[in-house]
Structures are given as C-alpha cells and as structure tokens.
Design an enzyme around this catalytic site. Structure first.
Site, PDB file in Angstrom:
ATOM      1  CG  ASP A  56     -10.918   2.975   6.203  1.00  0.00           C
ATOM      2  OD1 ASP A  56     -12.133   3.260   6.175  1.00  0.00           O
ATOM      3  OD2 ASP A  56     -10.447   1.935   5.706  1.00  0.00           O
ATOM      4  CB  ALA A  60      -2.212   0.727   8.403  1.00  0.00           C
ATOM      5  NE  ARG A  61      -5.186  -4.959  10.938  1.00  0.00           N
ATOM      6  CZ  ARG A  61      -6.289  -5.597  10.607  1.00  0.00           C
ATOM      7  NH1 ARG A  61      -7.221  -4.989   9.925  1.00  0.00           N
ATOM      8  NH2 ARG A  61      -6.489  -6.832  10.945  1.00  0.00           N
ATOM      9  CD  GLU A  77     -12.345  -1.107  12.434  1.00  0.00           C
ATOM     10  OE1 GLU A  77     -12.721  -2.036  11.686  1.00  0.00           O
ATOM     11  OE2 GLU A  77     -11.418  -0.342  12.141  1.00  0.00           O
ATOM     12  CB  VAL A 137      -0.969   0.012   1.194  1.00  0.00           C
ATOM     13  CG1 VAL A 137      -1.805   1.292   1.191  1.00  0.00           C
ATOM     14  CG2 VAL A 137      -1.880  -1.212   1.161  1.00  0.00           C
ATOM     15  CG  HIS A 184     -11.977  -1.614   8.228  1.00  0.00           C
ATOM     16  ND1 HIS A 184     -11.476  -2.206   9.352  1.00  0.00           N
ATOM     17  CD2 HIS A 184     -11.126  -1.960   7.229  1.00  0.00           C
ATOM     18  CE1 HIS A 184     -10.365  -2.875   9.067  1.00  0.00           C
ATOM     19  NE2 HIS A 184     -10.130  -2.731   7.783  1.00  0.00           N
TER      20      HIS A 184
END
Length: 348
Positions: free
Chosen positions: A287, A262-263, A292, A183, A311
């Site tokens: 994101d 990413a995370r 979540e 990415v 996400h």
C-alpha cells in the site's frame, strides 16, 4: 489567541474545519481557515529548508507569507518548514493531524520553542483492516481471479479454469508481524480470529506484552524463515531503511507473501522486484512505496505476483474524524494549560 487551519482540500482538513469550532466554542480563540494554495504534492526530496519535510501539499514560501500572527497552526499535509515558522513569530503550537508528521520540520520547531502535536492511531483500525484485506487477497489469488474474469468471462466457471485459482486457508498458517504498535496489535487481533499462528518481532516492546496478546516473540530471522505471511508495521527510522532487503527476502519461504502497509522505505524495492520476478517468494501486496506516485515506468507494474494499492491505509470515513478529534483535544489541553498527550519529539 489566533488559530489558523490550513485547508489543503483533503478529507482530514474538512474534518478539522467541522470539528474544531464546536470543540473550541466559548474559548478565547480567533479561528481562520486558510486555503492551502497550490495543492501539489512534493514528489522528490527537495533541498535546503524544504528537504526536511516531505509528502506535503502547497508551497512553504507561499504559506509563510500568510500565517503572520498565528499562535496555533493546524495542518494536515501543508508544509511547515522553518521558513513558515519564521512567518509566524508568535507561533506556540503546531498541530498536525497525521500519525507521522513528516510534513513538519520538528527539529526546527524545537529550536524555536514551538510544541508539535500529532494524531497517532488516527488510521490504526483502518490500516489493520486493509492489511487483512490484502492478506486475504493474496491467500485467495483475487488479483488473478479479476484478471481472468476480464479475459475469460463466463469461461472462468469451467472446472479446469477454476482449479488454477486454488487458494490458501488462513487457519493454521503463520503470520509474522514486524512492529507491535497500534496497527500491529490490531492486525494480531484480526489474524487470531482467522485461526492464524502469530510471530512478532518488535525489540522495543516487552515480550510479556506480546505473549499476553496471544503471540510469540521472535527474532527477525526466525520470523522471516517461519512465516507464511510477513506484514510490516514499524516506522522507518534511519536504521530501518531497507529493513527488508535481498538478504531478508532470501530467508523467506518460496511460498511466503510480503505485505507492507507501513512505509515504503522499509523495503528495498529493487530487491523485492528481483525476488518476485524470480519467484523467490510467492507474492507481495504494497500500500506504500518509496516514491508516491510511482513513475509510469516503475518495474513493479510489470509483475503479476504483486498487488498495489495507492496508499489507502487511512482512507476510510472514520479516520479523518478520529484525527480531527485527537487534534481538537490537544488544542483544548493547550489552551487550558493541561499536559499534552501526543507531543512529537524532535527528529534530528
């Protein structure tokens, strides 16, 4: 050879169900599609055997009782715990159609001699696109524009109102990319097209590769203190949990923005909330979050300089198909006795 696909109702599961039959046509495979059952995502880290997997749909206990006889298990978000593996004593291959198979207990698989493959890069293009969308969103204050359109309607076209929505040009600005994998490299290509200067912090990548991509290698400290935008594209290994905390946010310019596609675990959310609340940095776009979906009372929902998306990195029409084709290729390799390209190493 019995192959079981768990249909968890996701777009990726549908792509697997569509792609695998044609890819495996003429091969000695008995294919079964197994409904996942209760499509309920785990929202907190469970204990025991299930505690080693996360972000999954369905019940491990229920799945364990339905995979007996499977030699190949194909999943997207179904939980594959040790209990599930024990329910299929002849299991030889687990194929998870995700970039990071967090719903598979890779260590348990290794102890049982079961190979795990995954689909790295399945959403790399999609996530790079979203990263640039978020960067542009922050640069041009599009969140505030939408808010003011709803509040003022035609009145927003008045010059005095529009003047408060002055944005930034990307040309000449510096983007700091943390992590130069699939990415991060694609984000660099896109950002270069906008005329941005690029700093990259990725200690495990040869600096020559970074320079060849038109970027400059930098320490994390230099990147944070110099960049106008910081974008995270690394994995949350244990030493990287909370990689961006209070100390790192203090290094950033007050005019800088943070982007994380990413995370969630890479960012100390409490520290980011304080930095945004106190205007220590200009804005952020996320994101991904630690939890979540987030709880309704999450303080992030009170911030006007934070933009959240649910996400969406891999939510494009191309990403599920790409994942399914990667997985199909690995299963074909497995059946033909050829080397596998995307084997996951044990994670304990």
């Amino acid at each position: 050879m019995r192959l079981v696909i768990v249909d968890d109702g996701t777009l990726t599961a549908r792509a697997l169900i569509k792609e695998l039959p044609s890819a495996l046509a003429g091969r000695p495979v008995d294919m079964e599609i197994l409904p996942a059952g209760d499509r309920c995502a785990a929202t907190s880290a469970p204990s025991g055997d299930t505690g080693r997997v996360r972000e999954f749909y369905g019940s491990p206990a229920e799945l364990a009782g339905r995979v007996t006889g499977a030699n190949i298990l194909v999943v997207h978000k179904a939980p594959v715990t040790g209990e599930v593996m024990d329910g299929a004593p002849d299991l030889r291959l687990i194929a998870c159609a995700r970039a990071h198979p967090v719903n598979v207990d890779v260590a348990a698989a290794a102890k049982r001699g079961i190979t795990v493959v995954h689909a790295p890069g399945r959403a790399a293009e999609s996530t790079a696109d979203l990263t640039m969308a978020l960067l542009l969103h922050l640069a041009r204050q599009l969140g505030e524009v939408c808010h003011q359109i709803g509040r003022l309607g035609p009145g927003l076209w008045q010059y005095d109102c529009r003047s408060f929505l002055e944005g930034l040009e990307l040309a000449g600005k510096t983007l700091g990319i943390v992590g130069f994998g699939q990415v991060g490299r694609r984000v660099a290509v896109r950002a270069k097209a906008f005329g941005m200067h690029l700093l990259v912090h990725s200690p495990h990548v040869d600096p020559a590769q970074i320079r060849a991509a038109g970027c400059r290698p930098a320490s994390l400290e230099e990147l944070l203190s110099s960049a106008d935008f910081v974008s995270l594209h690394t994995r949350p290994w244990p030493e990287k949990i909370g990689l961006i905390g209070a100390a790192q946010l203090d290094m950033m310019k007050s005019s800088a923005c943070l982007i994380n596609t990413a995370r969630g675990e890479l960012v100390d959310e409490a520290a980011l909330y304080r930095a945004l609340k106190e205007k220590k940095i200009r804005a952020a776009a996320l994101d991904v979050l630690v939890q979540e979906p987030p709880p309704p009372e999450h303080p992030f929902f009170t911030l006007s300089n934070l933009f959240l998306t649910p996400h969406l990195g891999g939510k494009t029409e191309a990403a599920p198909v790409r994942a399914a084709r990667i997985i199909a290729g690995e299963i074909v390799n497995f059946l033909a006795g050829r080397p596998l390209e995307h084997v996951v190493a044990r994670n304990d």
